[in-house]
Motif scaffolding. Sequence first.
Motif, PDB file in Angstrom:
ATOM      1  N   CYS A   1      -7.629  23.360  -3.325  1.00  0.00           N
ATOM      2  CA  CYS A   1      -5.732  24.154  -2.361  1.00  0.00           C
ATOM      3  C   CYS A   1      -4.638  23.199  -2.615  1.00  0.00           C
ATOM      4  N   LYS A   2      -3.679  23.205  -3.097  1.00  0.00           N
ATOM      5  CA  LYS A   2      -2.396  23.010  -4.084  1.00  0.00           C
ATOM      6  C   LYS A   2      -1.481  22.435  -2.293  1.00  0.00           C
ATOM      7  N   PHE A   3      -1.985  22.986  -1.031  1.00  0.00           N
ATOM      8  CA  PHE A   3      -0.704  23.144   0.179  1.00  0.00           C
ATOM      9  C   PHE A   3      -1.531  21.348   0.450  1.00  0.00           C
ATOM     10  N   ILE A   4      -2.976  21.068  -0.014  1.00  0.00           N
ATOM     11  CA  ILE A   4      -3.760  20.093   0.319  1.00  0.00           C
ATOM     12  C   ILE A   4      -2.141  18.477   0.084  1.00  0.00           C
ATOM     13  N   GLN A   5      -1.731  18.277  -0.096  1.00  0.00           N
ATOM     14  CA  GLN A   5      -1.192  17.411  -1.870  1.00  0.00           C
ATOM     15  C   GLN A   5      -0.418  17.075   0.006  1.00  0.00           C
ATOM     16  N   GLN A   6       0.438  18.287   0.629  1.00  0.00           N
ATOM     17  CA  GLN A   6       1.793  18.077   1.800  1.00  0.00           C
ATOM     18  C   GLN A   6       1.435  17.523   2.292  1.00  0.00           C
ATOM     19  N   VAL A   7      -0.070  18.012   3.286  1.00  0.00           N
ATOM     20  CA  VAL A   7      -0.592  18.052   4.063  1.00  0.00           C
ATOM     21  C   VAL A   7      -0.989  16.238   3.941  1.00  0.00           C
ATOM     22  N   TYR A   8      -1.888  15.386   3.042  1.00  0.00           N
ATOM     23  CA  TYR A   8      -2.600  14.824   3.001  1.00  0.00           C
ATOM     24  C   TYR A   8      -0.879  13.524   2.813  1.00  0.00           C
ATOM     25  N   LEU A   9       0.497  14.120   2.581  1.00  0.00           N
ATOM     26  CA  LEU A   9       1.742  13.194   2.363  1.00  0.00           C
ATOM     27  C   LEU A   9       1.691  13.177   3.564  1.00  0.00           C
ATOM     28  N   ALA A  10       2.289  13.933   4.543  1.00  0.00           N
ATOM     29  CA  ALA A  10       2.466  14.187   6.213  1.00  0.00           C
ATOM     30  C   ALA A  10       1.480  13.439   6.902  1.00  0.00           C
TER      31      ALA A  10
ATOM     32  N   TRP B   1      -3.622   7.095  13.447  1.00  0.00           N
ATOM     33  CA  TRP B   1      -4.858   6.746  13.011  1.00  0.00           C
ATOM     34  C   TRP B   1      -5.526   8.407  12.991  1.00  0.00           C
ATOM     35  N   LEU B   2      -5.534   8.851  13.469  1.00  0.00           N
ATOM     36  CA  LEU B   2      -6.626  10.019  14.443  1.00  0.00           C
ATOM     37  C   LEU B   2      -6.875  11.366  13.510  1.00  0.00           C
TER      38      LEU B   2
ATOM     39  N   ASN C   1       1.022  -1.116   0.279  1.00  0.00           N
ATOM     40  CA  ASN C   1       0.112  -0.119  -0.625  1.00  0.00           C
ATOM     41  C   ASN C   1       1.021   1.607  -0.406  1.00  0.00           C
ATOM     42  N   VAL C   2       1.783   1.311   0.722  1.00  0.00           N
ATOM     43  CA  VAL C   2       2.719   2.770   1.377  1.00  0.00           C
ATOM     44  C   VAL C   2       3.331   2.710   0.156  1.00  0.00           C
ATOM     45  N   ALA C   3       3.788   2.081  -0.632  1.00  0.00           N
ATOM     46  CA  ALA C   3       4.620   2.647  -2.078  1.00  0.00           C
ATOM     47  C   ALA C   3       3.954   2.970  -2.860  1.00  0.00           C
TER      48      ALA C   3
ATOM     49  N   ALA D   1      -0.719   7.567   9.432  1.00  0.00           N
ATOM     50  CA  ALA D   1      -0.699   6.088   9.785  1.00  0.00           C
ATOM     51  C   ALA D   1       0.162   5.001   9.486  1.00  0.00           C
ATOM     52  N   MET D   2       1.056   5.526   8.223  1.00  0.00           N
ATOM     53  CA  MET D   2       1.920   4.237   7.934  1.00  0.00           C
ATOM     54  C   MET D   2       2.401   4.054   8.614  1.00  0.00           C
ATOM     55  N   SER D   3       2.781   5.520   9.348  1.00  0.00           N
ATOM     56  CA  SER D   3       4.247   4.341  10.382  1.00  0.00           C
ATOM     57  C   SER D   3       3.574   3.770  10.703  1.00  0.00           C
ATOM     58  N   SER D   4       2.821   3.665  11.973  1.00  0.00           N
ATOM     59  CA  SER D   4       1.843   2.331  12.880  1.00  0.00           C
ATOM     60  C   SER D   4       2.342   1.394  12.330  1.00  0.00           C
TER      61      SER D   4
END
Length: 383
Positions: free
Chosen positions: A281-290, A262-263, A86-88, A295-298
């Motif tokens: 919004c253009k910044f939403i990409q950076q927000v989503y990636l973060a 996950w919250l 999933n992650v990659a 979430a995936m770091s769990s």
Amino acid sequence: MGACAEVTDTNTSSSLESNTTGITAFSMPGWQLALWATAYLALVLVAVIGNATVIWIILAHQRMRTVTNYFIVNLALADLFMATFNVAFNFVYASHNIWYFGRAFCHFLNLFPIMSIFVSIYSMTAIAADRYMAIVHPFQPRLSGIGTKAVIAGIWLVALALAFPQCFYSAITVDRGATKCLVDWPEDSGGKKLLLYHLVLIVLIYLLPLVVMFVAYSVIGFTLWRRGVPGHQAHGANLRHLQAKKFVKTMVLVVVTFAICWLPYHLYFILGHFQKDIYYCKFIQQVYLAIFWLAMSSTMYNPIIYCCLNHRFRSGFRLAFRCCPWVTPIEEDKMELTHTPSISMRVNRCHTKEILFMVGDVAPSEAVNGQAGGPPDGVSIEL
């Protein structure tokens, strides 16, 4: 619950959304993409290596094959699959907002993450229930080996059923020349069905199991900390009582880590349903990636927690990485995973069994045998 497929930029011409060039309104500068790629690559490596090692430690050593540890294997397997499949792919999709991986994988990517999340959190819930029975109700029947496998199979089947609708309605669409992988619910122009489905998912794979585990570990903690082992009683009983406390602390840390990771992800999708403008919004990409990275770091924290807080897993990791020049296994490491208690130790356990019941640490079957149908391996309150 898949990738951020709705992110678009209405001010960008369709020529920038060309699927042939791979350039979109959300294409990042090279240095920024390299930083994100490094962060995601590190996450995948740690998660895959760590969870694979946990699985090896348990399955390759008879002493580690307890009911609790089988659920830990199930948890590690779900995290391993999440990191691998999933992650990659979701990172590549989110970083360009173009789907490169075909129709079949679009269905798979909208199926498997929900399955993995469900299996992960309900494996934790099963561990909490198993420990609740062992510590709070030690005289009640416990899960056998067959029962444990049946519970694990049931978790995967329910996870498949819960994730199937999103997989079934997955579709490949073309938006301004860019290929997208979406979930296209029929007759859902207002997105109400999708919102309802996401809310049901959040309740079933986040809120409900967290509430159950909070109650279970609260009762377990109250039982353990309220009941102490008298100082004149057997040393073995007191040691196991301390091990039970340490195990509870370990699993509470695992659960809290999962909940924190996950919250923000769940809140992101709820907010997106009510404030769809944020997707433009253009910044939403950076927000989503973060948020997605968190979430995936769990998937990578549990092996680290086991290694830091449990001496048997720490011994297993030293044995697994003994070829590394900075890792030096000691003689006790192999004994921790393979040593079978002597006859005198077993007799001592039988002698102290009544004391163990008094403090509520273990069930009758665990005072002598660490697993159903297996050789004595110590008390399974320990990982």
